[in-house]
Write a protein that holds these residues in place. Structure first.
Motif, short mmCIF file in Angstrom:
data_model
loop_
_atom_site.label_atom_id
_atom_site.label_comp_id
_atom_site.label_asym_id
_atom_site.label_seq_id
_atom_site.Cartn_x
_atom_site.Cartn_y
_atom_site.Cartn_z
N TYR A 7 14.62 -19.09 6.76
CA TYR A 7 14.85 -19.33 5.34
C TYR A 7 16.26 -19.81 5.05
CZ TYR A 7 10.68 -16.44 5.34
OH TYR A 7 9.42 -15.94 5.61
N LEU A 8 17.20 -19.50 5.94
CA LEU A 8 18.61 -19.78 5.69
C LEU A 8 19.21 -20.50 6.90
CD1 LEU A 8 20.77 -19.18 3.48
CD2 LEU A 8 21.40 -17.15 4.80
N TRP A 33 17.80 -25.75 -3.59
CA TRP A 33 17.55 -24.94 -2.41
C TRP A 33 18.53 -23.77 -2.32
CZ3 TRP A 33 20.34 -23.78 2.06
CH2 TRP A 33 19.61 -23.17 3.09
N VAL A 37 17.61 -19.73 -2.02
CA VAL A 37 17.92 -18.85 -0.88
C VAL A 37 19.06 -17.89 -1.17
CG1 VAL A 37 17.11 -20.60 0.76
CG2 VAL A 37 19.57 -20.48 0.19
#
Length: 378
Positions: free
Chosen positions: A263-264, A279, A283
């Motif tokens: 995710y990161l 984005w 996140v």
């Protein structure tokens, strides 16, 4: 960790490194100050300094008299006394640089190639090394350091998936690097290399304990404690990218689900396909959670954010720390913010890779860590 010399006869090479490290960390500094700080006699230090001056590694500067008597000369590292090749291999390409002892990137070259296989990679590295060696700005070369995505030596995680160098399993990387460059070879994962580079050339000269959060194709990090990377039992400590972030989340190539780097990371950004600002907002909870995890595990003075992402991109992430929740690092008497930007985000791992070779010669601590391979030896 205090630098201390040894009076044993067999300790001469170690004492040379001790004196060089003291000059690098404290220069400009006098011979007497070095002797007192490392526990050697002034005569021993003076003898070593003469050798280092003859070899061009150290410069001696005589101050103009300000009163009665002649002030003692002070010593500094000669930035042009030696160079190292720093090489960074990622799933996006290969970059190599000629770096002097002050950490300046004197010249660099880049080859964009996606998921390059080992044979092709070392052929490219050999060509880059020749190009950099031919530079008129290239002086004596100490060695070559290579940084690449980790973790290393973990059967189910090393060289697996889009965030690592898939297909590099069982490759003798250091020997191939020595053969390609003709230099003593050093290797480290890129997150630890970046932390070392920051220690040698950036914030680490003023801060003893910090965590380097390396935002790249994947996500990793390394804790710097008292001038040395906290490596763990097998050198992979700080691998925050594989901490589970989402229960039953996205499958990860490591075999688990919901790992943070799914995710990161730059890989996650590309897969999501959103504009950068949108984005980053999405996140933000993952980033803030990662910061709190790091702080509660390591209690660093600060978290240094760097990596391959564009500076503006990392800067957006860093602003998320302005509204962090509570952790052991949430204290009023902080000297630094909880998250700061690296001194040279783009070249962090590249300079760190060069630092591997520099440390191998100059540092009594790190020089024993990396086990250089001379070309042509086993």
């Amino acid at each position: 960790m205090a630098l201390r010399g040894t009076n044993q006869e067999t300790g001469r090479p170690y004492n040379r490194r001790i004196v060089l490290e003291a000059i690098r960390l404290r220069g400009p500094v006098t011979r007497g100050d070095i002797a007192r700080s490392v526990g050697l006699t002034v005569q021993t230090v003076s003898t070593i300094v003469r050798e280092l001056e003859d070899e061009g590694l150290v410069l001696s500067v005589q101050k103009a008299p300000e009163g009665r008597g002649i002030p003692p000369s002070t010593l500094t590292i000669n930035p042009e006394g030696g160079h190292a090749l720093g090489i960074h291999v990622t799933p996006l390409g290969i970059e190599a640089a000629l770096v002097n002892l002050r950490g300046d990137v004197v010249e660099n070259v880049r080859h964009d190639v996606v998921n390059v296989p080992p044979d092709e990679a070392f052929a490219i590295i050999g060509e880059m090394a020749l190009q950099l060696k031919a530079s008129p700005r290239c002086g004596r070369l100490l060695g070559a350091g290579l940084a690449m995505p980790g973790p290393f030596d973990v059967e189910s995680m090393s060289f697996v998936g889009s965030t690592t160098m898939a297909g590099w399993k069982d490759v003798d990387i250091r020997q191939n690097l020595a053969d390609a460059t003709g230099l003593p070879a050093f290797i480290e994962n890129d997150m630890a290399a970046a932390a070392l580079g920051e220690q040698l050339y950036g914030l680490g000269q003023q801060v003893s304990n910090y965590y380097y959060l390396f935002f790249s194709v994947g996500l990793g990090g390394a804790m710097m404690h008292d001038g040395a990377v906290v490596g763990g039992a097998w050198g992979n400590a700080g691998e925050i990218g594989h901490i589970p972030a989402v229960p039953d989340g996205e499958p990860c190539p490591c075999g688990n689900r919901g790992c943070l780097e799914r995710y990161l990371s730059l890989d996650a950004f590309e897969r999501r396909g959103l504009p950068a600002e949108e984005w980053v907002a999405e996140v933000a909870p993952f980033f803030r959670s990662a910061v709190r995890i790091i702080e509660n595990l390591f209690d660093p003075e600060t978290i240094v954010l760097g990596g391959l992402a564009p500076h503006a991109f990392l800067d957006q992430l860093a602003t998320l720390s302005e509204s962090l929740d509570n952790s052991v690092s949430a204290r009023a008497n902080r000297a630094l913010p909880r998250v700061v930007m690296a001194s040279d985000c783009h070249h962090s791992a590249l300079r760190g890779a060069a630092a591997l070779a520099v440390f191998g010669v100059l540092s009594p601590r790190h020089g024993q860590m990396f086990e250089p391979i001379e070309k042509g030896t086993a």
